[in-house]
Design a protein around this motif. Sequence first.
Motif, PDB file in Angstrom:
ATOM      1  N   LYS A  70      22.938  18.891 -21.700  1.00 29.82           N
ATOM      2  CA  LYS A  70      23.028  17.556 -22.291  1.00 29.82           C
ATOM      3  C   LYS A  70      21.645  17.054 -22.680  1.00 29.82           C
ATOM      4  CE  LYS A  70      24.903  12.967 -21.394  1.00 29.82           C
ATOM      5  NZ  LYS A  70      25.604  12.116 -20.436  1.00 29.82           N
ATOM      6  N   ARG A  71      20.672  17.288 -21.806  1.00 24.00           N
ATOM      7  CA  ARG A  71      19.295  16.865 -22.124  1.00 24.00           C
ATOM      8  C   ARG A  71      18.758  17.595 -23.347  1.00 24.00           C
ATOM      9  NH1 ARG A  71      17.949  17.403 -16.131  1.00 24.00           N
ATOM     10  NH2 ARG A  71      18.503  15.368 -15.322  1.00 24.00           N
ATOM     11  N   ALA A  72      19.048  18.888 -23.448  1.00 25.94           N
ATOM     12  CA  ALA A  72      18.568  19.671 -24.593  1.00 25.94           C
ATOM     13  C   ALA A  72      19.158  19.157 -25.899  1.00 25.94           C
ATOM     14  CB  ALA A  72      18.902  21.153 -24.391  1.00 25.94           C
ATOM     15  N   VAL A  73      20.449  18.854 -25.887  1.00 27.83           N
ATOM     16  CA  VAL A  73      21.100  18.358 -27.108  1.00 27.83           C
ATOM     17  C   VAL A  73      20.585  16.962 -27.460  1.00 27.83           C
ATOM     18  CG1 VAL A  73      23.306  17.674 -28.096  1.00 27.83           C
ATOM     19  CG2 VAL A  73      23.130  19.795 -26.836  1.00 27.83           C
ATOM     20  N   LEU A  74      20.415  16.111 -26.458  1.00 32.37           N
ATOM     21  CA  LEU A  74      19.892  14.767 -26.728  1.00 32.37           C
ATOM     22  C   LEU A  74      18.450  14.813 -27.201  1.00 32.37           C
ATOM     23  CD1 LEU A  74      21.456  12.652 -23.837  1.00 32.37           C
ATOM     24  CD2 LEU A  74      22.003  12.562 -26.268  1.00 32.37           C
ATOM     25  N   LEU A  75      17.657  15.722 -26.646  1.00 33.54           N
ATOM     26  CA  LEU A  75      16.272  15.879 -27.097  1.00 33.54           C
ATOM     27  C   LEU A  75      16.237  16.361 -28.544  1.00 33.54           C
ATOM     28  CD1 LEU A  75      13.291  15.732 -26.198  1.00 33.54           C
ATOM     29  CD2 LEU A  75      13.495  18.126 -25.543  1.00 33.54           C
ATOM     30  N   ASP A  76      17.096  17.295 -28.881  1.00 30.45           N
ATOM     31  CA  ASP A  76      17.192  17.781 -30.259  1.00 30.45           C
ATOM     32  C   ASP A  76      17.591  16.655 -31.205  1.00 30.45           C
ATOM     33  OD1 ASP A  76      17.332  19.376 -32.495  1.00 30.45           O
ATOM     34  OD2 ASP A  76      19.153  20.422 -31.898  1.00 30.45           O
ATOM     35  N   LEU A  77      18.566  15.849 -30.786  1.00 27.73           N
ATOM     36  CA  LEU A  77      19.014  14.717 -31.603  1.00 27.73           C
ATOM     37  C   LEU A  77      17.895  13.705 -31.808  1.00 27.73           C
ATOM     38  CD1 LEU A  77      21.295  13.107 -32.996  1.00 27.73           C
ATOM     39  CD2 LEU A  77      21.874  12.197 -30.759  1.00 27.73           C
ATOM     40  N   GLY A  78      17.225  13.335 -30.735  1.00 28.94           N
ATOM     41  CA  GLY A  78      16.146  12.355 -30.832  1.00 28.94           C
ATOM     42  C   GLY A  78      14.972  12.854 -31.655  1.00 28.94           C
ATOM     43  N   PHE A  79      14.586  14.115 -31.437  1.00 27.35           N
ATOM     44  CA  PHE A  79      13.455  14.671 -32.174  1.00 27.35           C
ATOM     45  C   PHE A  79      13.769  14.789 -33.659  1.00 27.35           C
ATOM     46  CE2 PHE A  79      10.779  18.172 -33.703  1.00 27.35           C
ATOM     47  CZ  PHE A  79       9.527  17.701 -33.314  1.00 27.35           C
ATOM     48  N   GLY A  81      15.922  12.991 -35.440  1.00 26.92           N
ATOM     49  CA  GLY A  81      15.921  11.650 -36.022  1.00 26.92           C
ATOM     50  C   GLY A  81      14.517  11.101 -36.190  1.00 26.92           C
ATOM     51  N   PHE A  82      13.677  11.331 -35.177  1.00 26.66           N
ATOM     52  CA  PHE A  82      12.295  10.856 -35.230  1.00 26.66           C
ATOM     53  C   PHE A  82      11.530  11.540 -36.356  1.00 26.66           C
ATOM     54  CE2 PHE A  82       7.861  11.234 -33.572  1.00 26.66           C
ATOM     55  CZ  PHE A  82       7.522   9.893 -33.687  1.00 26.66           C
ATOM     56  N   LEU A  83      11.723  12.853 -36.514  1.00 26.09           N
ATOM     57  CA  LEU A  83      11.015  13.551 -37.574  1.00 26.09           C
ATOM     58  C   LEU A  83      11.542  13.190 -38.959  1.00 26.09           C
ATOM     59  CD1 LEU A  83       9.080  15.326 -35.892  1.00 26.09           C
ATOM     60  CD2 LEU A  83       9.555  16.994 -37.632  1.00 26.09           C
ATOM     61  N   ALA A  84      12.829  12.887 -39.065  1.00 30.88           N
ATOM     62  CA  ALA A  84      13.349  12.413 -40.355  1.00 30.88           C
ATOM     63  C   ALA A  84      12.643  11.117 -40.750  1.00 30.88           C
ATOM     64  CB  ALA A  84      14.854  12.208 -40.280  1.00 30.88           C
ATOM     65  N   ILE A 126      15.608  15.273 -46.000  1.00 28.85           N
ATOM     66  CA  ILE A 126      16.997  15.725 -46.073  1.00 28.85           C
ATOM     67  C   ILE A 126      17.288  16.755 -44.978  1.00 28.85           C
ATOM     68  CG2 ILE A 126      18.692  16.894 -47.534  1.00 28.85           C
ATOM     69  CD1 ILE A 126      17.089  15.708 -49.946  1.00 28.85           C
ATOM     70  N   ILE A 127      16.383  17.705 -44.817  1.00 24.72           N
ATOM     71  CA  ILE A 127      16.582  18.762 -43.818  1.00 24.72           C
ATOM     72  C   ILE A 127      16.676  18.176 -42.417  1.00 24.72           C
ATOM     73  CG2 ILE A 127      15.494  20.756 -42.725  1.00 24.72           C
ATOM     74  CD1 ILE A 127      16.710  21.370 -45.432  1.00 24.72           C
ATOM     75  N   TRP A 128      15.778  17.243 -42.071  1.00 22.07           N
ATOM     76  CA  TRP A 128      15.774  16.693 -40.704  1.00 22.07           C
ATOM     77  C   TRP A 128      16.946  15.755 -40.474  1.00 22.07           C
ATOM     78  CZ3 TRP A 128      13.453  18.688 -36.699  1.00 22.07           C
ATOM     79  CH2 TRP A 128      12.399  19.554 -36.923  1.00 22.07           C
ATOM     80  N   VAL A 129      17.430  15.094 -41.512  1.00 23.80           N
ATOM     81  CA  VAL A 129      18.651  14.289 -41.358  1.00 23.80           C
ATOM     82  C   VAL A 129      19.841  15.211 -41.094  1.00 23.80           C
ATOM     83  CG1 VAL A 129      20.286  12.819 -42.602  1.00 23.80           C
ATOM     84  CG2 VAL A 129      17.859  12.285 -42.647  1.00 23.80           C
ATOM     85  N   VAL A 130      19.913  16.334 -41.806  1.00 25.44           N
ATOM     86  CA  VAL A 130      20.991  17.298 -41.571  1.00 25.44           C
ATOM     87  C   VAL A 130      20.907  17.860 -40.152  1.00 25.44           C
ATOM     88  CG1 VAL A 130      21.848  19.585 -42.250  1.00 25.44           C
ATOM     89  CG2 VAL A 130      21.309  17.881 -43.989  1.00 25.44           C
ATOM     90  N   LEU A 131      19.698  18.162 -39.687  1.00 24.72           N
ATOM     91  CA  LEU A 131      19.534  18.664 -38.323  1.00 24.72           C
ATOM     92  C   LEU A 131      19.924  17.614 -37.289  1.00 24.72           C
ATOM     93  CD1 LEU A 131      16.197  20.668 -38.643  1.00 24.72           C
ATOM     94  CD2 LEU A 131      18.500  21.575 -38.363  1.00 24.72           C
ATOM     95  N   ALA A 132      19.616  16.355 -37.568  1.00 25.80           N
ATOM     96  CA  ALA A 132      20.018  15.283 -36.644  1.00 25.80           C
ATOM     97  C   ALA A 132      21.535  15.148 -36.615  1.00 25.80           C
ATOM     98  CB  ALA A 132      19.366  13.964 -37.051  1.00 25.80           C
ATOM     99  N   LEU A 133      22.184  15.263 -37.762  1.00 22.96           N
ATOM    100  CA  LEU A 133      23.641  15.190 -37.801  1.00 22.96           C
ATOM    101  C   LEU A 133      24.280  16.381 -37.093  1.00 22.96           C
ATOM    102  CD1 LEU A 133      24.208  13.883 -41.436  1.00 22.96           C
ATOM    103  CD2 LEU A 133      24.432  12.612 -39.294  1.00 22.96           C
ATOM    104  N   ARG A 134      23.665  17.545 -37.210  1.00 28.04           N
ATOM    105  CA  ARG A 134      24.164  18.728 -36.501  1.00 28.04           C
ATOM    106  C   ARG A 134      24.047  18.544 -34.992  1.00 28.04           C
ATOM    107  NH1 ARG A 134      22.258  23.926 -34.430  1.00 28.04           N
ATOM    108  NH2 ARG A 134      20.258  22.884 -34.306  1.00 28.04           N
ATOM    109  N   ALA A 135      22.928  17.981 -34.544  1.00 21.68           N
ATOM    110  CA  ALA A 135      22.760  17.730 -33.111  1.00 21.68           C
ATOM    111  C   ALA A 135      23.747  16.669 -32.629  1.00 21.68           C
ATOM    112  CB  ALA A 135      21.326  17.295 -32.820  1.00 21.68           C
ATOM    113  N   LEU A 136      23.997  15.660 -33.451  1.00 20.27           N
ATOM    114  CA  LEU A 136      24.981  14.635 -33.091  1.00 20.27           C
ATOM    115  C   LEU A 136      26.379  15.242 -33.004  1.00 20.27           C
ATOM    116  CD1 LEU A 136      25.533  11.620 -32.566  1.00 20.27           C
ATOM    117  CD2 LEU A 136      25.841  11.350 -35.026  1.00 20.27           C
ATOM    118  N   GLN A 137      26.708  16.125 -33.938  1.00 20.13           N
ATOM    119  CA  GLN A 137      28.007  16.795 -33.911  1.00 20.13           C
ATOM    120  C   GLN A 137      28.129  17.676 -32.672  1.00 20.13           C
ATOM    121  OE1 GLN A 137      28.590  19.552 -37.103  1.00 20.13           O
ATOM    122  NE2 GLN A 137      30.781  19.710 -36.759  1.00 20.13           N
ATOM    123  N   ARG A 138      27.059  18.359 -32.315  1.00 16.32           N
ATOM    124  CA  ARG A 138      27.062  19.198 -31.112  1.00 16.32           C
ATOM    125  C   ARG A 138      27.240  18.350 -29.859  1.00 16.32           C
ATOM    126  NH1 ARG A 138      22.220  23.452 -29.961  1.00 16.32           N
ATOM    127  NH2 ARG A 138      23.607  25.196 -29.555  1.00 16.32           N
TER     128      ARG A 138
END
Length: 197
Positions: A70-79, A81-84, A126-138
């Motif tokens: 859970k921490r790994a997925v939340l860290l991925d989501l936060g990072f 979004g922050f990089l976007a 665009i790439i980092w928004v897609v990655l944030a959405l992928r992490a949110l979906q995960r």
Amino acid sequence: IFSIVVFGSIVNECYVNKDSQHPELLCIFNENESACSYGIAVGVIAFFGCIFFFVVDLYFQQISSVKDRKRAVLLDLGFSGFLAFLWFVAFCFLANQWQRTTLTRGFAQGADAARAAITFSFFSIIIWVVLALRALQRYRLGTDMSLFATEQFGTDPGASYPGYPGGSGVESTETYQSPPFTETLEPNPKGYQVPAY
């Protein structure tokens, strides 16, 4: 790859001499050192962040702790979004400074690199928004499937493991003959001789 293009083009070609009378290197983005430094910093942070999360993705299935997953997925989501957000700021900042730049003869040689940095910082948003959405979906997939849930087990140390739920709820009419493994066995099965030692 986009982060390498951004910070690589800024480092290699966006520091130029304004003219032959000024030997010091100036940032091509309106002679604003902050614009070049910001583009380089965001590119380097994104590059190392990509490497880190690539390794996390490789080893994600081997993480046994639900809390660590859970921490790994939340860290991925936060990072992500922050990089976007950082790339959005970089795109706006670099485009604004490039718009204010007066192209002298010396600055013209780095113009293509400056345009590449601006273009790839836009694509990076665009790439980092897609990655944030992928992490949110995960994350949502994990919570829907109780991947991250720990409520199924009691927190009491003496609590027993929940049993297997019953089938249809209808008892069968067959009677149970005898418990398993309690039959009386012959001391010497047929055809087997006990060796004498």
